[in-house]
Enzyme design. Structure first.
Site, short mmCIF file in Angstrom:
data_model
loop_
_atom_site.label_atom_id
_atom_site.label_comp_id
_atom_site.label_asym_id
_atom_site.label_seq_id
_atom_site.Cartn_x
_atom_site.Cartn_y
_atom_site.Cartn_z
CD GLU A 169 -2.78 -1.32 2.41
OE1 GLU A 169 -2.67 -0.46 3.30
OE2 GLU A 169 -3.57 -2.28 2.48
CG HIS A 248 -10.04 -5.25 0.40
ND1 HIS A 248 -10.40 -6.35 1.16
CD2 HIS A 248 -8.72 -5.08 0.61
CE1 HIS A 248 -9.33 -6.81 1.80
NE2 HIS A 248 -8.30 -6.06 1.49
O1 G3I Z 1 -6.45 -8.14 18.74
C1 G3I Z 1 -6.91 -6.84 19.18
C2 G3I Z 1 -7.81 -6.97 20.35
O2 G3I Z 1 -7.11 -7.54 21.43
C3 G3I Z 1 -8.35 -5.59 20.69
O3 G3I Z 1 -9.25 -5.71 21.72
C4 G3I Z 1 -9.02 -5.00 19.51
C5 G3I Z 1 -9.51 -3.58 19.77
O4 G3I Z 1 -9.80 -2.91 18.60
O5 G3I Z 1 -8.11 -4.93 18.43
C6 G3I Z 1 -7.64 -6.19 18.03
O6 G3I Z 1 -6.73 -6.03 16.98
C7 G3I Z 1 -7.32 -5.72 15.74
C8 G3I Z 1 -6.79 -6.73 14.73
O7 G3I Z 1 -7.28 -6.41 13.46
C9 G3I Z 1 -7.21 -8.16 15.04
O8 G3I Z 1 -8.57 -8.29 14.93
C10 G3I Z 1 -6.91 -4.33 15.35
O9 G3I Z 1 -7.51 -3.37 16.21
C11 G3I Z 1 -7.36 -4.06 13.95
O10 G3I Z 1 -6.81 -2.82 13.52
C12 G3I Z 1 -6.84 -5.13 13.02
O11 G3I Z 1 -7.37 -4.89 11.77
C13 G3I Z 1 -6.70 -5.51 10.69
C14 G3I Z 1 -6.30 -4.47 9.68
O12 G3I Z 1 -5.70 -5.10 8.57
C15 G3I Z 1 -5.33 -3.47 10.26
O13 G3I Z 1 -4.85 -2.61 9.29
C16 G3I Z 1 -7.64 -6.52 10.08
O14 G3I Z 1 -7.85 -7.60 10.98
C17 G3I Z 1 -7.03 -7.05 8.79
O15 G3I Z 1 -8.02 -7.82 8.12
C18 G3I Z 1 -6.62 -5.91 7.91
O16 G3I Z 1 -6.02 -6.43 6.76
C19 G3I Z 1 -5.63 -5.47 5.79
C20 G3I Z 1 -4.42 -6.01 5.09
O17 G3I Z 1 -3.40 -6.30 6.00
C21 G3I Z 1 -3.92 -5.04 4.05
N1 G3I Z 1 -4.97 -4.66 3.14
C22 G3I Z 1 -6.17 -4.20 3.76
C23 G3I Z 1 -6.71 -5.20 4.75
C24 G3I Z 1 -8.01 -4.76 5.29
O18 G3I Z 1 -7.89 -3.60 6.05
#
Ligand code: G3I
Length: 480
Positions: A169, A248
């Protein structure tokens, strides 16, 4: 380290898929042939259906869900490639500077390997999900930290990851076509090529990808900017092997039929392309089928990954964008994807082209060698420096044998993991027949297991055995 073990049913499934596929070429040289699938052969899972054309169908896996049997049942049944959704990102793998933590990443990788899936690595250099210490760095210190991070993570996973999203990205949304502002970008415009050069040196066997979103529509400025960068990299010899299109799709960034043009144009630059994080708001079966059709239409589109298993696993659960409902049932989009994958016309059989030459290990760069040039039946093969002598000259015959000295065959002394691979007088048995696959693996017809440099060895004298196929670099071979 030992090669990982796959469960027997998984191995059989994978090998069954490979058998069903018309496997052409052997890293671009020798052409080989396996029996074509029956005309009415329709595979019943996404991974096996994709394997019919030599592609994978993968999913993002979240380590926290691996103790949910409903989740793992679907994931292990349907997919043959895995991307860690968050566990191999920078904040997960280097939470403190210089202190690497691979616990969660290894959990995903080990689950994938134990279930016979290949693994895409995601991601090494990114403006997002940086640990606090990295967010606070800039300039030369950040550049060096990025290099150290790539080296540390790739060393840990060396030989286990087929493709790495090296940079993620890096372009901004909108009409400018500019790079995204970030602390990494502010270290200098060359940060991306430095990341790729570092990655190539760290694991020469891994395919190195640039990965982004909103780059599927050929007319968009971001797509054109990414295209110009990849073209420039190819022209200047910056090591890049593949481009990942996250895909996406949603109401703000909808699918457009020119996605196929985009994939074709990037492939024409000499890189593989892949759909790496597919989800579609509302999961229209038609749109899903169109995306699959776009990939299947482009020979260098190596596979498709959906970004999660069930709608409830999605980062955008409210969009219900995936192929399975929260209760694990298949959605209409699932059938649409499966049918599209099954509709692929089998690759026409190549003319068998025997050919003689060395067989070189991708991980080691060393050749399949009969120790001491002996002709004694039962001598186990080894890796040795390539020297073009007769004890390294292998002839692939139309019957599927690999012959050396004219009348000795590459011979499996058993059918289990660890069985020795030796030379033996040719006699036409299935333990002397091999499939040379387009992914570089050499699979024994009798066992369904792969020709494997034992214990991931790369040194002179490393013994050659049979082992469950896991697509590791110690199981990939090239002929020149
Ligand atoms: O694990 C913690 C949890 O303990 C906490 O309570 C909670 C509070 O918000 O957060 C949890 O972590 C989250 C994590 O996902 C696991 O679920 C993060 O906040 C959250 O930001 C994170 O989001 C991820 C995101 O990337 C971050 O940029 C998504 O799961 C993941 O699907 C997403 O994937 C990205 C790719 O890497 C790149 N392309 C876009 C794609 C979608 O955004």
């Amino acid at each position: 380290m030992r090669s990982p073990t796959l469960s027997p049913p998984t191995v059989r499934r994978r090998i069954g898929s490979l058998c069903a596929a018309l496997i052409v070429g052997f890293l671009g040289s020798a052409t080989v042939l396996v029996a074509p699938p029956a005309a009415d052969a329709a595979e019943t899972t996404l991974g096996r259906a994709a394997a019919q054309s030599g592609r994978y169908f993968g999913t993002a896996i979240a380590s926290g869900r691996l103790n949910d049997p409903a989740y793992t049942t679907i994931a292990s049944r349907e997919f043959n490639s895995v991307t860690a959704e968050n566990e191999m990102k920078i904040d997960a793998t280097e939470p403190q500077q210089g202190q690497f933590n691979f616990t969660a990443g290894d959990r995903v990788l080990n689950w994938a390997v134990q279930n016979g899936k290949q693994v895409r690595g995601h991601t090494l250099a990114w403006h997002s999900q940086q640990p606090g210490w990295m967010q606070n760095l800039s300039g030369g210190a950040l550049r060096q930290a990025m290099i150290n991070h790539i080296n540390g993570v790739m060393a840990h996973y060396k030989g286990k990851i087929t493709q790495w999203d090296v940079v993620n990205e890096a372009f901004v949304d909108g009409t400018s076509g500019a790079r995204r502002d970030s602390n990494l970008q502010r270290t200098g415009n060359d940060w991306i090529e430095v990341a790729f050069r570092t990655a190539r040196a760290a694991d020469p066997a891994a395919k190195l990808c640039y990965n982004d979103y909103n780059v599927e529509n050929w007319t968009w400025a971001k797509t054109q900017a990414m295209y110009a960068m990849v073209r420039d990299f190819k022209q200047r010899g910056v090591p890049i092997d593949c481009v990942g299109f996250q895909s996406h799709f949603n109401n703000d960034s909808p699918y457009h039929s020119n996605f196929r043009t985009t994939l074709q144009n990037f492939a024409a630059l000499g890189v593989d392309v892949a759909i790496t994080e597919l989800d579609i708001q509302g999961a229209s079966p038609t749109t899903y089928a169109n995306v699959v059709g776009d990939c299947l239409a482009v020979p260098r589109c190596v596979g498709i990954t959906v970004w999660g298993v069930r709608d409830t696993d999605s980062w955008r659960a409210e969009h219900t964008p995936l192929l399975f409902n929260g209760d694990g049932s298949k959605k209409p989009a699932y059938s649409s994807v499966l049918n599209a994958l099954n509709a692929v016309s089998p690759t026409p059989p190549p003319t068998p082209s025997p050919g003689t030459g060395p067989i070189k290990g991708v991980a080691s760069g060393r050749c399949l060698d009969v120790p001491g040039s002996t002709t004694t039946d039962g001598t186990q093969l080894q890796l040795w420096d390539c020297n073009n002598r007769t004890n390294q000259q292998w002839t692939y015959t139309a019957g599927g044998e690999l012959r050396v000295y004219g009348d000795k065959c590459l011979d499996a002394a058993g059918t289990a993991n660890g069985a020795k691979v030796q030379i033996y007088s040719c006699w036409g048995g299935d333990n002397q027949k091999w499939r040379l696959n387009s992914d570089g693996s050499i699979v024994g017809v009798q066992s369904g297991l792969c020709l494997d440099a034992a214990a991931n060895g790369t040194a002179n004298g490393t013994l050659i055995q049979l082992y469950s196929c896991w697509n590791g670099a110690n199981q990939r071979w090239s002929r020149s």
